[in-house]
Design a protein around this motif. Structure first.
Motif, PDB file in Angstrom:
ATOM      1  N   UNK A 151      -1.033   3.196   3.144  1.00 48.88           N
ATOM      2  CA  UNK A 151      -0.731   1.617   2.920  1.00 48.88           C
ATOM      3  C   UNK A 151      -1.261   1.414   1.935  1.00 48.88           C
ATOM      4  N   UNK A 152      -3.051   1.071   2.136  1.00 50.45           N
ATOM      5  CA  UNK A 152      -3.620   0.109   1.472  1.00 50.45           C
ATOM      6  C   UNK A 152      -3.525   0.593  -0.390  1.00 50.45           C
ATOM      7  N   UNK A 157      -0.733  -0.861  -1.513  1.00 52.68           N
ATOM      8  CA  UNK A 157      -0.674  -1.970  -2.409  1.00 52.68           C
ATOM      9  C   UNK A 157      -2.087  -2.573  -2.926  1.00 52.68           C
ATOM     10  N   UNK A 200      -4.168  -3.945  -5.767  1.00 47.40           N
ATOM     11  CA  UNK A 200      -3.908  -5.089  -7.240  1.00 47.40           C
ATOM     12  C   UNK A 200      -5.562  -5.472  -7.637  1.00 47.40           C
ATOM     13  N   UNK A 225       2.215  -3.259  -7.797  1.00 47.60           N
ATOM     14  CA  UNK A 225       2.070  -4.089  -7.216  1.00 47.60           C
ATOM     15  C   UNK A 225       1.756  -5.211  -8.275  1.00 47.60           C
ATOM     16  N   UNK A 267       9.544  -3.278  -2.461  1.00 51.88           N
ATOM     17  CA  UNK A 267       8.347  -2.393  -1.992  1.00 51.88           C
ATOM     18  C   UNK A 267       8.399  -2.256  -0.347  1.00 51.88           C
ATOM     19  N   UNK A 278       7.323   0.828   2.121  1.00 46.54           N
ATOM     20  CA  UNK A 278       6.442   0.948   3.098  1.00 46.54           C
ATOM     21  C   UNK A 278       6.374   0.833   4.147  1.00 46.54           C
ATOM     22  N   UNK A 308       1.810  -3.908   6.567  1.00 49.44           N
ATOM     23  CA  UNK A 308       2.529  -3.609   5.622  1.00 49.44           C
ATOM     24  C   UNK A 308       3.066  -3.909   5.142  1.00 49.44           C
ATOM     25  N   UNK A 311       2.583  -6.265   1.111  1.00 52.38           N
ATOM     26  CA  UNK A 311       2.009  -5.882   0.904  1.00 52.38           C
ATOM     27  C   UNK A 311       1.893  -7.197  -0.070  1.00 52.38           C
ATOM     28  N   UNK A 339       1.328  -8.785  -2.934  1.00 53.66           N
ATOM     29  CA  UNK A 339       1.429  -9.093  -3.894  1.00 53.66           C
ATOM     30  C   UNK A 339       3.227  -9.853  -3.426  1.00 53.66           C
TER      31      UNK A 339
END
Lengths: 293, 278
Positions: A224-225, A228, A230, A249, A272, A276, B118, B120, B122
């Motif tokens: 998951x990380x 994500x 960025x 992202x 997104x 996830x 979970x 994100x 952003x």
């Protein structure tokens, strides 16, 4: 309502209020905005467009490419983090009491801020002064320090930018796995040894099945990380050269900030989020559950 | 009679492998430290050298004399302290009742906190930007604190519930027998026992906020820029100011590393605990 119930509600209320305001409301707003044409500059002016934003996102080449790149990046990073981290944990557990210093030093990257890790790896990989290539020349692996353009070749950049991620989080995998390994009852391994199982068989039939919940946690949390990510990539390449390292992202960020398209950015953000959650649920069922069943 | 142990080949191999692994992970950061104490002119020499020929603190002087970095450090520190205070003050009581007074509502609540991981950042950043804009908190310290709190509260909740699960129920019962109200039992009996867990959670929350980049990039401009944003600018705005960048990166990461090493045992425990529980 009993006094106890009232007490529970009073203690819970501030956290519920904060999460409601700062998580639930924004997520609701995200989903809401995804059905409108909205501008980042004037978010109060909305025009209903139904599923148009989703349609635009799913048919945009750049969006789809950035989504696929996120998968490439996450799978590559997760594979190496897991392999190195798990091997480190096995080594530490073989060293048992002697591994204290090893573990302390190995935990170092865990404390390094991601932004520093990103800059550091950019510095290690950057053309002409990046010391990694000089090291490879010294080891005789490449002939010329300019031979591999880690961060400026469109073909490999998405993998190069993951080195920082791998470096940063292998120790997390190692520490969690090490904790899991120390919890395996010694007599089980001993019994397998007496039954004549060699080291590999003991690992495969005893250690690995017992490590299943730990592996599930590591894969879910890290997967998951990684998806994500960025800051690590942003600091190394800002998504370049020519979008070759632009992950999902970053694509959302660009559409919202550079192009001011809040509606479409929201639609992508919603997609997104859904993906996830589905992935985490599947990983949970597939890897974690069988051990309880 | 004891015999001398035979030379253990596999033991030597394991030791050697562990050493290689550990060194290769430590080297990049050591290289950062070494680069930061080189004279600025030597940082970009070709071919690069690992160790400095001369030790110089020129890079550190430069970043400390600039007006932006020290101010960014103050901003980062303020935001991280306020975020930690706010997050803990709501998460500690909630985690306590969620683990000690189980109800359907508390289970749903903890599950919600877990799911938040979970999201994100952003995706959350897009609407948070609008929310803060409508509240007039864009590019302000309180605005950034709220954004950081959205990520810090779930983290603090999960860590604190892991810690609270470890305390015996009898503790609170005994306090109640002595005539304490539920709240007094929590404040006077439970909280003092939990100081260690609260300290670890506070440190984690602090580090999360201290390291945060995306919200700071989205929600701040000149006045409230945090340290990671300014450090990131060393490699864009000022061209490739690698010397200054390495010094700033060392200044920014070293305090956390030192504190973490000092409290290593509790922190690694808390981290693995939190991860396995979460």
């Amino acid at each position: 309502m009993s006094g106890e119930d009232r007490f529970v509600l009073c203690m819970l209320a501030p956290a519920v209020a904060i999460l409601g305001l700062l998580v639930a409301y924004p997520v609701g707003l995200l989903v809401f905005d995804s059905f409108f044409k909205v501008d980042t500059i004037t978010p109060h002016m909305r025009e209903w467009v139904g599923l148009q934003n989703y349609f635009d996102a799913l048919t945009s080449k750049r969006v789809v490419e950035s989504a696929l790149r996120t998968v490439q990046y996450s799978v590559f990073a997760l594979f190496f983090e897991f392999t190195f981290g798990f091997c480190a944990a096995l080594l530490f557990s073989a060293l048992a009491g002697q591994s204290r210093w090893h573990r302390t030093i190995f935990a170092l990257p865990l404390m390094v801020p991601p932004i520093v890790a990103g800059l550091l790896w950019r510095f290690l990989l950057v053309g002409n002064i990046g010391i990694l290539n000089y090291g490879l020349v010294r080891l005789g692996l490449i002939s010329d320090p300019e031979a591999i353009a880690w961060l400026s070749s469109e073909d490999i950049v998405i993998y190069s930018v993951s080195f920082a991620d791998i470096w940063l989080t292998t120790s997390f995998v190692a520490l969690v796995s090490y904790a899991g390994l120390t919890n395996i009852p010694k007599d089980l391994l001993e019994a397998a040894r007496i039954d004549g199982a060699n080291a590999f068989k003991r690992f495969w039939h005893v250690t690995l099945p017992l490590m299943r919940p730990v592996i599930a946690v590591v894969v879910i949390v890290r997967g998951v990380d990684a998806a994500k990510t960025f800051d690590l990539i942003w600091i190394q390449t800002q998504g370049g050269p020519s979008h070759a390292s632009e992950v999902f992202s970053m694509n959302i960020y660009q559409r919202m900030v550079r192009f001011g398209d809040l509606g479409e950015a929201s639609a992508s953000g919603t997609l997104f989020l859904i993906v996830m959650m589905i992935l985490a649920t599947v990983a949970y069922w597939k890897i974690w559950r069988p051990v309880h069943a | 009679m004891r015999r001398a142990p035979p030379i253990n080949l596999s033991g030597i191999l394991i030791n050697a492998a562990a050493l290689v692994l550990v060194l290769s992970y430590a080297l990049p950061y050591i290289y950062l430290l070494m680069t930061s104490i080189k004279p600025a002119a030597d940082v970009q020499q070709i071919p690069p050298s690992f160790f400095p020929a001369v030790v110089s603190f020129e890079n550190f002087r430069e970043v400390l004399r600039s007006s932006t970095l020290p101010r960014a450090f103050v901003n980062s520190l303020t935001v991280a302290v306020l975020t930690t205070a706010l997050s803990l003050s709501v998460a500690v009581p909630a985690a306590y009742v969620a683990t000690q007074y189980r109800r359907r509502i508390t289970t749903i609540f903890l599950l919600f906190a877990l799911v938040t991981r979970m999201v994100p950042s952003v995706a959350l950043g897009v609407p948070l930007f609008q929310l803060l804009k409508s509240l007039g908190l864009l590019d302000t310290i309180p605005g950034l604190v709220l954004a950081h709190t959205s990520a810090a509260v779930p983290l603090a909740l999960l860590l604190m519930s892991a810690f609270f699960e470890g305390i015996p129920e009898e503790l609170e019962e005994a306090a109640r027998m002595d005539g304490c109200t539920r709240f007094q039992a929590f404040r006077k009996i439970v909280l003092p026992v939990m100081t260690g867990g609260i300290a670890v959670t506070a440190l984690f929350t602090f580090i999360t906020s201290w390291n945060e980049f995306l919200y700071a990039l989205l929600l701040t401009s000149e006045a409230t820029k945090t340290a990671p944003i300014v450090i990131a600018e060393y490699n864009s705005v000022y061209g490739l100011a690698w010397g200054a960048m390495t010094a700033a990166a060392v200044l920014y990461s070293l305090p956390v590393i030192i504190v973490t090493l000092a409290l290593q045992k509790q922190i690694v425990g808390g981290l693995t605990f939190g991860a396995v529980k979460g």
